[in-house]
Design a protein around this motif. Structure first.
Motif, PDB file in Angstrom:
ATOM      1  N   LEU A 153       8.511  15.800   1.511  1.00 16.57           N
ATOM      2  CA  LEU A 153       8.810  17.178   1.130  1.00 16.57           C
ATOM      3  C   LEU A 153       8.619  18.150   2.288  1.00 16.57           C
ATOM      4  CD1 LEU A 153       7.079  17.163  -2.369  1.00 16.57           C
ATOM      5  CD2 LEU A 153       9.546  17.129  -1.932  1.00 16.57           C
ATOM      6  N   SER A 154       7.743  17.820   3.223  1.00 17.28           N
ATOM      7  CA  SER A 154       7.495  18.717   4.357  1.00 17.28           C
ATOM      8  C   SER A 154       8.730  18.896   5.223  1.00 17.28           C
ATOM      9  CB  SER A 154       6.335  18.193   5.204  1.00 17.28           C
ATOM     10  OG  SER A 154       5.124  18.200   4.474  1.00 17.28           O
ATOM     11  N   SER A 155       9.654  17.943   5.175  1.00 17.30           N
ATOM     12  CA  SER A 155      10.865  18.035   5.995  1.00 17.30           C
ATOM     13  C   SER A 155      11.784  19.162   5.532  1.00 17.30           C
ATOM     14  CB  SER A 155      11.622  16.710   5.974  1.00 17.30           C
ATOM     15  OG  SER A 155      12.153  16.452   4.680  1.00 17.30           O
ATOM     16  N   ARG A 156      11.480  19.751   4.376  1.00 15.09           N
ATOM     17  CA  ARG A 156      12.293  20.862   3.869  1.00 15.09           C
ATOM     18  C   ARG A 156      11.818  22.215   4.404  1.00 15.09           C
ATOM     19  NH1 ARG A 156      12.609  15.761   1.704  1.00 15.09           N
ATOM     20  NH2 ARG A 156      13.196  15.739  -0.499  1.00 15.09           N
TER      21      ARG A 156
ATOM     22  N   ILE B 117       0.855  -1.192   0.000  1.00 19.72           N
ATOM     23  CA  ILE B 117       0.000   0.000   0.000  1.00 19.72           C
ATOM     24  C   ILE B 117       0.887   1.237   0.000  1.00 19.72           C
ATOM     25  CG2 ILE B 117      -1.886   1.232   1.118  1.00 19.72           C
ATOM     26  CD1 ILE B 117      -2.609  -1.318   2.605  1.00 19.72           C
ATOM     27  N   THR B 118       0.646   2.138  -0.930  1.00 16.08           N
ATOM     28  CA  THR B 118       1.407   3.380  -1.016  1.00 16.08           C
ATOM     29  C   THR B 118       0.492   4.549  -0.708  1.00 16.08           C
ATOM     30  OG1 THR B 118       2.897   2.456  -2.690  1.00 16.08           O
ATOM     31  CG2 THR B 118       2.805   4.857  -2.503  1.00 16.08           C
ATOM     32  N   ALA B 119       0.888   5.353   0.272  1.00 20.29           N
ATOM     33  CA  ALA B 119       0.120   6.541   0.645  1.00 20.29           C
ATOM     34  C   ALA B 119       0.561   7.706  -0.219  1.00 20.29           C
ATOM     35  CB  ALA B 119       0.321   6.853   2.126  1.00 20.29           C
ATOM     36  N   ASP B 120      -0.381   8.271  -0.943  1.00 14.30           N
ATOM     37  CA  ASP B 120      -0.114   9.362  -1.878  1.00 14.30           C
ATOM     38  C   ASP B 120      -0.639  10.663  -1.289  1.00 14.30           C
ATOM     39  OD1 ASP B 120       0.262  11.025  -4.002  1.00 14.30           O
ATOM     40  OD2 ASP B 120      -1.027   9.935  -5.394  1.00 14.30           O
ATOM     41  N   SER B 121       0.226  11.672  -1.215  1.00 16.84           N
ATOM     42  CA  SER B 121      -0.195  12.980  -0.724  1.00 16.84           C
ATOM     43  C   SER B 121       0.696  14.046  -1.350  1.00 16.84           C
ATOM     44  CB  SER B 121      -0.091  13.041   0.803  1.00 16.84           C
ATOM     45  OG  SER B 121       1.212  13.412   1.207  1.00 16.84           O
ATOM     46  N   PRO B 122       0.328  15.339  -1.226  1.00 15.47           N
ATOM     47  CA  PRO B 122       1.175  16.400  -1.777  1.00 15.47           C
ATOM     48  C   PRO B 122       2.575  16.436  -1.169  1.00 15.47           C
ATOM     49  CG  PRO B 122      -1.018  17.240  -1.303  1.00 15.47           C
ATOM     50  CD  PRO B 122      -0.950  15.861  -0.709  1.00 15.47           C
ATOM     51  N   ALA B 123       2.765  15.787  -0.021  1.00 18.07           N
ATOM     52  CA  ALA B 123       4.080  15.768   0.619  1.00 18.07           C
ATOM     53  C   ALA B 123       5.001  14.708   0.039  1.00 18.07           C
ATOM     54  CB  ALA B 123       3.930  15.547   2.122  1.00 18.07           C
ATOM     55  N   MET B 124       4.480  13.858  -0.843  1.00 20.32           N
ATOM     56  CA  MET B 124       5.284  12.803  -1.455  1.00 20.32           C
ATOM     57  C   MET B 124       5.561  13.143  -2.910  1.00 20.32           C
ATOM     58  SD  MET B 124       5.784  10.943   1.093  1.00 20.32           S
ATOM     59  CE  MET B 124       6.713   9.660   0.258  1.00 20.32           C
ATOM     60  N   PRO B 125       6.826  13.184  -3.321  1.00 19.70           N
ATOM     61  CA  PRO B 125       7.149  13.521  -4.713  1.00 19.70           C
ATOM     62  C   PRO B 125       6.524  12.547  -5.704  1.00 19.70           C
ATOM     63  CG  PRO B 125       9.113  13.571  -3.330  1.00 19.70           C
ATOM     64  CD  PRO B 125       8.026  12.948  -2.506  1.00 19.70           C
TER      65      PRO B 125
ATOM     66  N   THR C 276       2.200  24.393   3.222  1.00 19.18           N
ATOM     67  CA  THR C 276       1.106  24.554   2.274  1.00 19.18           C
ATOM     68  C   THR C 276       1.365  23.671   1.058  1.00 19.18           C
ATOM     69  OG1 THR C 276       2.126  26.365   1.022  1.00 19.18           O
ATOM     70  CG2 THR C 276       0.832  26.962   2.991  1.00 19.18           C
ATOM     71  N   VAL C 277       0.296  23.367   0.346  1.00 22.29           N
ATOM     72  CA  VAL C 277       0.435  22.587  -0.886  1.00 22.29           C
ATOM     73  C   VAL C 277       1.298  23.338  -1.884  1.00 22.29           C
ATOM     74  CG1 VAL C 277      -0.836  21.636  -2.852  1.00 22.29           C
ATOM     75  CG2 VAL C 277      -1.746  21.369  -0.540  1.00 22.29           C
ATOM     76  N   GLU C 278       1.187  24.655  -1.899  1.00 16.61           N
ATOM     77  CA  GLU C 278       1.965  25.471  -2.830  1.00 16.61           C
ATOM     78  C   GLU C 278       3.460  25.371  -2.536  1.00 16.61           C
ATOM     79  OE1 GLU C 278      -2.124  26.508  -2.854  1.00 16.61           O
ATOM     80  OE2 GLU C 278      -0.724  26.533  -1.140  1.00 16.61           O
TER      81      GLU C 278
ATOM     82  N   PHE D  79      -2.835   2.227  -4.264  1.00 18.63           N
ATOM     83  CA  PHE D  79      -2.559   3.563  -3.746  1.00 18.63           C
ATOM     84  C   PHE D  79      -3.741   4.008  -2.898  1.00 18.63           C
ATOM     85  CE2 PHE D  79       0.254   3.757  -7.474  1.00 18.63           C
ATOM     86  CZ  PHE D  79       1.370   4.376  -6.939  1.00 18.63           C
ATOM     87  N   ILE D  80      -3.447   4.763  -1.845  1.00 17.95           N
ATOM     88  CA  ILE D  80      -4.497   5.446  -1.110  1.00 17.95           C
ATOM     89  C   ILE D  80      -4.120   6.920  -1.036  1.00 17.95           C
ATOM     90  CG2 ILE D  80      -5.084   3.407   0.270  1.00 17.95           C
ATOM     91  CD1 ILE D  80      -3.662   4.803   2.649  1.00 17.95           C
ATOM     92  N   HIS D  81      -5.108   7.772  -0.924  1.00 18.33           N
ATOM     93  CA  HIS D  81      -4.845   9.198  -0.760  1.00 18.33           C
ATOM     94  C   HIS D  81      -4.843   9.505   0.729  1.00 18.33           C
ATOM     95  CE1 HIS D  81      -4.962  10.345  -4.978  1.00 18.33           C
ATOM     96  NE2 HIS D  81      -5.958   9.495  -5.124  1.00 18.33           N
ATOM     97  N   SER D  82      -3.700   9.943   1.236  1.00 16.47           N
ATOM     98  CA  SER D  82      -3.617  10.304   2.656  1.00 16.47           C
ATOM     99  C   SER D  82      -3.951  11.789   2.810  1.00 16.47           C
ATOM    100  CB  SER D  82      -2.241   9.987   3.232  1.00 16.47           C
ATOM    101  OG  SER D  82      -1.242  10.708   2.540  1.00 16.47           O
ATOM    102  N   HIS D  83      -4.417  12.156   3.991  1.00 19.13           N
ATOM    103  CA  HIS D  83      -4.987  13.492   4.164  1.00 19.13           C
ATOM    104  C   HIS D  83      -4.261  14.305   5.243  1.00 19.13           C
ATOM    105  CE1 HIS D  83      -8.205  12.049   1.631  1.00 19.13           C
ATOM    106  NE2 HIS D  83      -8.409  11.038   2.449  1.00 19.13           N
ATOM    107  N   GLU D  84      -3.011  13.955   5.533  1.00 22.35           N
ATOM    108  CA  GLU D  84      -2.332  14.650   6.623  1.00 22.35           C
ATOM    109  C   GLU D  84      -2.182  16.144   6.354  1.00 22.35           C
ATOM    110  OE1 GLU D  84       0.910  13.255   3.834  1.00 22.35           O
ATOM    111  OE2 GLU D  84      -0.962  12.457   4.628  1.00 22.35           O
ATOM    112  N   VAL D  85      -1.994  16.532   5.085  1.00 23.36           N
ATOM    113  CA  VAL D  85      -1.779  17.940   4.760  1.00 23.36           C
ATOM    114  C   VAL D  85      -3.039  18.777   5.007  1.00 23.36           C
ATOM    115  CG1 VAL D  85      -1.083  19.543   2.914  1.00 23.36           C
ATOM    116  CG2 VAL D  85       0.014  17.317   3.102  1.00 23.36           C
ATOM    117  N   GLU D  86      -4.189  18.115   5.104  1.00 23.30           N
ATOM    118  CA  GLU D  86      -5.439  18.825   5.353  1.00 23.30           C
ATOM    119  C   GLU D  86      -5.627  19.177   6.825  1.00 23.30           C
ATOM    120  OE1 GLU D  86      -8.536  16.375   3.786  1.00 23.30           O
ATOM    121  OE2 GLU D  86      -7.506  16.090   1.852  1.00 23.30           O
ATOM    122  N   HIS D  87      -4.832  18.583   7.708  1.00 17.98           N
ATOM    123  CA  HIS D  87      -5.010  18.790   9.140  1.00 17.98           C
ATOM    124  C   HIS D  87      -4.320  20.080   9.587  1.00 17.98           C
ATOM    125  CE1 HIS D  87      -6.479  14.677  10.582  1.00 17.98           C
ATOM    126  NE2 HIS D  87      -6.486  14.632   9.268  1.00 17.98           N
ATOM    127  N   PRO D  88      -5.032  20.954  10.292  1.00 18.66           N
ATOM    128  CA  PRO D  88      -4.419  22.200  10.775  1.00 18.66           C
ATOM    129  C   PRO D  88      -3.181  21.961  11.638  1.00 18.66           C
ATOM    130  CG  PRO D  88      -6.808  22.306  10.980  1.00 18.66           C
ATOM    131  CD  PRO D  88      -6.474  20.901  10.583  1.00 18.66           C
TER     132      PRO D  88
END
Length: 274
Positions: A181-184, A53-61, A192-194, A81-90
């Motif tokens: 990518l968030s580690s940068r 299972i691969t978690a896909d999110s904007p934080a993964m290249p 942010t996604v941007e 693949f699953i879409h993970s939602h961690e980036v949506e959490h405040p």
């Protein structure tokens, strides 16, 4: 050398045994060498009972998502693949020092839910014994949610994992270590996604130029490039192209970190320091 080979084989046989005792393992596959070896061995041990299972999110290249797809085709293991939602959490976007814990709590909760729906019994992830010397709050989240780390249980370290991956012709055997990518983004600076897209595009550009060990640290309008020490001298030949591309992406200042590439579970904490 003979002792190393014998010990490596014994550890690999232990890994096979651990995985064969899991009725239906679900492998958290990122596309890196650790999870690739784990997925390969799970398929060897349990065949069609194993699922990657691969978690896909904007934080993964995107390149890692493509790599995961290529790996499972070579290995033969079932894959979703699953879409993970961690980036949506405040709490995640606020980027506290414990961001990795928040992230892994979300992702492993989703993995558990999907794994149960697919008939799997245990989530397995690619932590190894070398990871124990580092600060990895995400590991705690995985343990709390019942995930197992068969590579660590078998006593395998990074060098041994690379040796085995090479033996089994896994193309990622010598790939540099990866991190989301968030580690940068420095601790306390909003994710942010941007920003994540900006970082990914900048790193992709450097990778396309032929660099292998790459990090682009995001400091608002400043990009701080980290490269492997043996690659730093090569950047001078691409200075103008890098400036132009990075400015297109929205960076006003582009710097090279003379300390070079470094990776640690403490990245997030260190990035928050001056």
């Amino acid at each position: 050398m003979a002792d190393f080979a014998e010990q490596l084989e014994a550890k690999y046989q232990r890994l096979l045994q651990i995985l064969s005792e899991i009725e239906r393992p679900a492998i958290a596959l990122s596309g890196g060498v650790d999870s690739a070896l784990l997925a390969y061995t799970a398929f060897q041990a349990t065949g069609e009972r194993a699922l990657a299972i691969t978690a896909d999110s904007p934080a993964m290249p995107r390149r890692e998502m493509r790599q995961a797809s290529q790996l499972v085709q070579q290995i033969g293991i079932r894959h979703i693949f699953i879409h993970s939602h961690e980036v949506e959490h405040p709490a995640y976007r606020a980027n506290p020092v414990e961001r990795c814990y928040i992230c892994k709590k979300e992702i492993f909760s989703q993995l558990n839910q999907v794994a149960r729906q697919m008939g799997c019994t245990v989530i397995c992830h690619g932590e190894n014994v070398d990871d124990l010397v580092d600060h990895r709050p995400g590991s705690l989240a995985a343990q709390e949610l019942g995930a197992r780390a068969p590579l660590r249980e078998a006593g395998l370290g990074k060098q041994e994992i690379r040796c085995l991956a090479r033996r089994f012709d896994l193309p990622v055997w010598d790939q540099p270590a990866m991190a989301c990518l968030s580690s940068r983004v420095p601790a306390g600076s909003e994710i942010t996604v941007e920003k994540l897209a900006q970082i990914e595009a900048a790193e992709d550009f450097l990778l396309d130029l032929g660099f292998r060990q790459v990090r682009v640290r995001h400091h608002d309008t400043l990009a701080r490039i980290e490269l492997g020490q043996d690659e730093m001298q090569n950047i001078l030949a691409h200075t103008q192209a890098i400036i132009e591309r990075f400015q297109e992406l929205g960076f006003r200042y582009i710097t090279l970190d003379l300390a070079g590439y470094r990776l640690s579970g403490l990245e997030q904490i260190r990035e928050g320091k001056p």
